[in-house]
Design a protein around this motif. Sequence first.
Motif, PDB file in Angstrom:
ATOM      1  N   GLU A  65       0.825  -1.209   0.000  1.00  0.00           N
ATOM      2  CA  GLU A  65       0.000   0.000   0.000  1.00  0.00           C
ATOM      3  C   GLU A  65       0.862   1.263   0.000  1.00  0.00           C
ATOM      4  OE1 GLU A  65      -3.129  -0.290  -0.644  1.00  0.00           O
ATOM      5  OE2 GLU A  65      -2.909  -2.471  -0.502  1.00  0.00           O
ATOM      6  N   LYS A  66       2.020   1.219   0.667  1.00  0.00           N
ATOM      7  CA  LYS A  66       2.929   2.376   0.650  1.00  0.00           C
ATOM      8  C   LYS A  66       3.410   2.670  -0.764  1.00  0.00           C
ATOM      9  CE  LYS A  66       4.759   1.841   5.369  1.00  0.00           C
ATOM     10  NZ  LYS A  66       5.974   1.502   6.180  1.00  0.00           N
ATOM     11  N   PHE A  67       3.813   1.629  -1.483  1.00  0.00           N
ATOM     12  CA  PHE A  67       4.263   1.820  -2.859  1.00  0.00           C
ATOM     13  C   PHE A  67       3.120   2.326  -3.740  1.00  0.00           C
ATOM     14  CE2 PHE A  67       8.231  -0.967  -2.567  1.00  0.00           C
ATOM     15  CZ  PHE A  67       9.092   0.065  -2.922  1.00  0.00           C
ATOM     16  N   LYS A  68       1.926   1.765  -3.567  1.00  0.00           N
ATOM     17  CA  LYS A  68       0.786   2.185  -4.394  1.00  0.00           C
ATOM     18  C   LYS A  68       0.443   3.654  -4.141  1.00  0.00           C
ATOM     19  CE  LYS A  68      -2.225  -1.155  -3.514  1.00  0.00           C
ATOM     20  NZ  LYS A  68      -3.395  -2.070  -3.635  1.00  0.00           N
ATOM     21  N   SER A  69       0.434   4.055  -2.888  1.00  0.00           N
ATOM     22  CA  SER A  69       0.130   5.443  -2.550  1.00  0.00           C
ATOM     23  C   SER A  69       1.144   6.394  -3.182  1.00  0.00           C
ATOM     24  CB  SER A  69       0.119   5.617  -1.031  1.00  0.00           C
ATOM     25  OG  SER A  69      -0.121   6.953  -0.681  1.00  0.00           O
ATOM     26  N   SER A  70       2.418   6.012  -3.142  1.00  0.00           N
ATOM     27  CA  SER A  70       3.476   6.848  -3.719  1.00  0.00           C
ATOM     28  C   SER A  70       3.350   6.930  -5.237  1.00  0.00           C
ATOM     29  CB  SER A  70       4.845   6.290  -3.343  1.00  0.00           C
ATOM     30  OG  SER A  70       5.024   6.312  -1.938  1.00  0.00           O
ATOM     31  N   LEU A  71       3.005   5.823  -5.868  1.00  0.00           N
ATOM     32  CA  LEU A  71       2.843   5.827  -7.325  1.00  0.00           C
ATOM     33  C   LEU A  71       1.647   6.667  -7.741  1.00  0.00           C
ATOM     34  CD1 LEU A  71       3.681   2.073  -8.006  1.00  0.00           C
ATOM     35  CD2 LEU A  71       4.996   4.047  -8.802  1.00  0.00           C
ATOM     36  N   ARG A  72       0.559   6.611  -6.962  1.00  0.00           N
ATOM     37  CA  ARG A  72      -0.589   7.470  -7.257  1.00  0.00           C
ATOM     38  C   ARG A  72      -0.172   8.937  -7.239  1.00  0.00           C
ATOM     39  NH1 ARG A  72      -3.354   3.863  -3.609  1.00  0.00           N
ATOM     40  NH2 ARG A  72      -4.832   2.524  -4.729  1.00  0.00           N
ATOM     41  N   SER A  73       0.610   9.307  -6.220  1.00  0.00           N
ATOM     42  CA  SER A  73       1.067  10.697  -6.092  1.00  0.00           C
ATOM     43  C   SER A  73       1.959  11.086  -7.258  1.00  0.00           C
ATOM     44  CB  SER A  73       1.817  10.888  -4.769  1.00  0.00           C
ATOM     45  OG  SER A  73       0.968  10.641  -3.662  1.00  0.00           O
ATOM     46  N   LEU A  74       2.869  10.211  -7.628  1.00  0.00           N
ATOM     47  CA  LEU A  74       3.769  10.479  -8.749  1.00  0.00           C
ATOM     48  C   LEU A  74       2.990  10.676 -10.039  1.00  0.00           C
ATOM     49  CD1 LEU A  74       6.558  10.507 -10.221  1.00  0.00           C
ATOM     50  CD2 LEU A  74       6.341   8.015 -10.373  1.00  0.00           C
ATOM     51  N   TYR A  75       2.111   9.725 -10.359  1.00  0.00           N
ATOM     52  CA  TYR A  75       1.344   9.804 -11.604  1.00  0.00           C
ATOM     53  C   TYR A  75       0.470  11.057 -11.632  1.00  0.00           C
ATOM     54  CZ  TYR A  75       2.520   4.830 -12.371  1.00  0.00           C
ATOM     55  OH  TYR A  75       3.175   3.640 -12.575  1.00  0.00           O
ATOM     56  N   ARG A  76      -0.150  11.350 -10.505  1.00  0.00           N
ATOM     57  CA  ARG A  76      -1.076  12.493 -10.437  1.00  0.00           C
ATOM     58  C   ARG A  76      -0.316  13.815 -10.540  1.00  0.00           C
ATOM     59  NH1 ARG A  76      -3.705  10.655  -6.343  1.00  0.00           N
ATOM     60  NH2 ARG A  76      -2.424  11.691  -4.772  1.00  0.00           N
ATOM     61  N   THR A  77       0.843  13.898  -9.902  1.00  0.00           N
ATOM     62  CA  THR A  77       1.591  15.156  -9.838  1.00  0.00           C
ATOM     63  C   THR A  77       2.405  15.433 -11.098  1.00  0.00           C
ATOM     64  OG1 THR A  77       1.782  14.886  -7.442  1.00  0.00           O
ATOM     65  CG2 THR A  77       3.261  16.470  -8.480  1.00  0.00           C
ATOM     66  N   LEU A  78       3.183  14.450 -11.522  1.00  0.00           N
ATOM     67  CA  LEU A  78       4.105  14.666 -12.634  1.00  0.00           C
ATOM     68  C   LEU A  78       3.558  14.221 -13.988  1.00  0.00           C
ATOM     69  CD1 LEU A  78       7.527  13.623 -11.026  1.00  0.00           C
ATOM     70  CD2 LEU A  78       6.450  15.879 -11.115  1.00  0.00           C
ATOM     71  N   LYS A  79       2.663  13.249 -13.986  1.00  0.00           N
ATOM     72  CA  LYS A  79       2.196  12.689 -15.255  1.00  0.00           C
ATOM     73  C   LYS A  79       0.780  13.133 -15.609  1.00  0.00           C
ATOM     74  CE  LYS A  79       5.998  10.298 -15.147  1.00  0.00           C
ATOM     75  NZ  LYS A  79       7.138  10.612 -16.038  1.00  0.00           N
ATOM     76  N   VAL A 139      -8.090  -5.738 -10.386  1.00  0.00           N
ATOM     77  CA  VAL A 139      -7.664  -4.421 -10.868  1.00  0.00           C
ATOM     78  C   VAL A 139      -8.129  -3.371  -9.860  1.00  0.00           C
ATOM     79  CG1 VAL A 139      -9.734  -4.200 -12.327  1.00  0.00           C
ATOM     80  CG2 VAL A 139      -7.749  -2.750 -12.773  1.00  0.00           C
ATOM     81  N   GLU A 140      -7.252  -2.424  -9.538  1.00  0.00           N
ATOM     82  CA  GLU A 140      -7.549  -1.370  -8.578  1.00  0.00           C
ATOM     83  C   GLU A 140      -7.339  -0.013  -9.242  1.00  0.00           C
ATOM     84  OE1 GLU A 140      -5.909   0.367  -4.277  1.00  0.00           O
ATOM     85  OE2 GLU A 140      -5.643  -1.763  -4.779  1.00  0.00           O
ATOM     86  N   PHE A 141      -8.220   0.932  -8.917  1.00  0.00           N
ATOM     87  CA  PHE A 141      -8.216   2.231  -9.578  1.00  0.00           C
ATOM     88  C   PHE A 141      -7.719   3.330  -8.642  1.00  0.00           C
ATOM     89  CE2 PHE A 141     -11.537  -0.479 -11.320  1.00  0.00           C
ATOM     90  CZ  PHE A 141     -11.123  -0.566 -12.635  1.00  0.00           C
ATOM     91  N   GLU A 142      -7.636   4.534  -9.181  1.00  0.00           N
ATOM     92  CA  GLU A 142      -7.131   5.694  -8.451  1.00  0.00           C
ATOM     93  C   GLU A 142      -7.875   5.911  -7.129  1.00  0.00           C
ATOM     94  OE1 GLU A 142      -4.955   9.243  -7.728  1.00  0.00           O
ATOM     95  OE2 GLU A 142      -4.641   7.794  -9.337  1.00  0.00           O
ATOM     96  N   ASN A 143      -9.197   5.725  -7.130  1.00  0.00           N
ATOM     97  CA  ASN A 143      -9.995   5.946  -5.918  1.00  0.00           C
ATOM     98  C   ASN A 143     -10.053   4.721  -5.011  1.00  0.00           C
ATOM     99  OD1 ASN A 143     -11.591   4.251  -7.407  1.00  0.00           O
ATOM    100  ND2 ASN A 143     -13.426   5.537  -7.362  1.00  0.00           N
ATOM    101  N   GLN A 144      -9.262   3.694  -5.321  1.00  0.00           N
ATOM    102  CA  GLN A 144      -9.132   2.448  -4.561  1.00  0.00           C
ATOM    103  C   GLN A 144     -10.340   1.517  -4.692  1.00  0.00           C
ATOM    104  OE1 GLN A 144      -7.126   2.724  -0.677  1.00  0.00           O
ATOM    105  NE2 GLN A 144      -6.759   4.892  -1.067  1.00  0.00           N
ATOM    106  N   ASP A 145     -11.275   1.842  -5.587  1.00  0.00           N
ATOM    107  CA  ASP A 145     -12.285   0.855  -5.976  1.00  0.00           C
ATOM    108  C   ASP A 145     -11.579  -0.285  -6.696  1.00  0.00           C
ATOM    109  OD1 ASP A 145     -14.327   2.349  -4.951  1.00  0.00           O
ATOM    110  OD2 ASP A 145     -15.181   2.948  -6.878  1.00  0.00           O
TER     111      ASP A 145
END
Length: 328
Positions: free
Chosen positions: A169-183, A251-257
């Motif tokens: 979950e730590k890695f997933k949270s960080s990747l969400r932040s990266l994708y949302r911020t930089l990508k 499969v898991e999405f940005e909102n964790q659904d």
Amino acid sequence: YQRRVRERLPYRNHKILHERAQYCTRFISLGCAGNKTKMKWLYAFNITPLKHISDEELRKQPSETTENPYIEMEREEGKVEDRKRQHFYSTPGEKRKMPGSDQPNKRGDSCWFCLKSPNVEKHLVISVGGSMYLALAKGALSADHVMIIPTNHIKCQQFLDDEQQADVEKFKSSLRSLYRTLKKSTAVFFERSLATSHLQIQSVPIARYSVADIKDVFYRFSSKLSLEVQEVPAGESWKDLVPPGCDYFLVEFENQDKMLFLCSNSVRFPLQFGREVLASEGLLNMPRRANWKQCQVSKEQEEHDVKEFRQQFQEFDPFKVDSDSDSD
């Protein structure tokens, strides 16, 4: 061969205290239909569908339950295998072939993903933290397509303990932040337990599309292929929805659904399903990249992509932060 009427004591399909509990197996042998010796050849069952039985009730072990006799026979023959891939209907010493897979079961020193294995491609590793590591995907859909992988040999998320799941979950949270911020993209994570012996959670950024848009494409593909799917809202557990011994695609999405696909014997589940959906014209619009083998690049290009991603991920890396705080 002479048939006999026999009802064996039930036996368990897991190793106590070492593996997740599974329901037990019962074996009943009957005579030939209409046999002349009037040997019993009919047996009446009172069956309750699995969906009407709680997970706790399913995993209850009768007091007379024994160990798996096939495992004992294999020990005697020196042919013990990975029990998470061995099911009650496999013959002794024979590995059950998973649909669509020609790869042998790999573990320990021969595994492609165990971090201590000599076969792991360490130049793909981006970050290591706790019980997990982050690596560039081989034959990636894009330069930002990465994988969350256990450092040790674990087949799927079903077998993660709380601490290991927390690292995921730590890695997933960080990747969400990266994708949302930089990508400027939304994160999609997917895992397939079918035809694999080591957990890989794929992470792919999808630009310009909402969670609802991405879900619609998954539903379209699942409908076309007649796949069984359940939607799991954010915060709710999905692991209890997977019957013991059943493979799945998650499969898991940005909102964790999440969307959970159960693999059944009646419908062949496509091994490249996740990539096929994301690479389709409705999302990334690169259908030719659905198969990872057709997307492989040189080692030099992989090293370049890893270096680029590591630099971008550095400020979001949860384990780098932990390391820095420890040194203070």
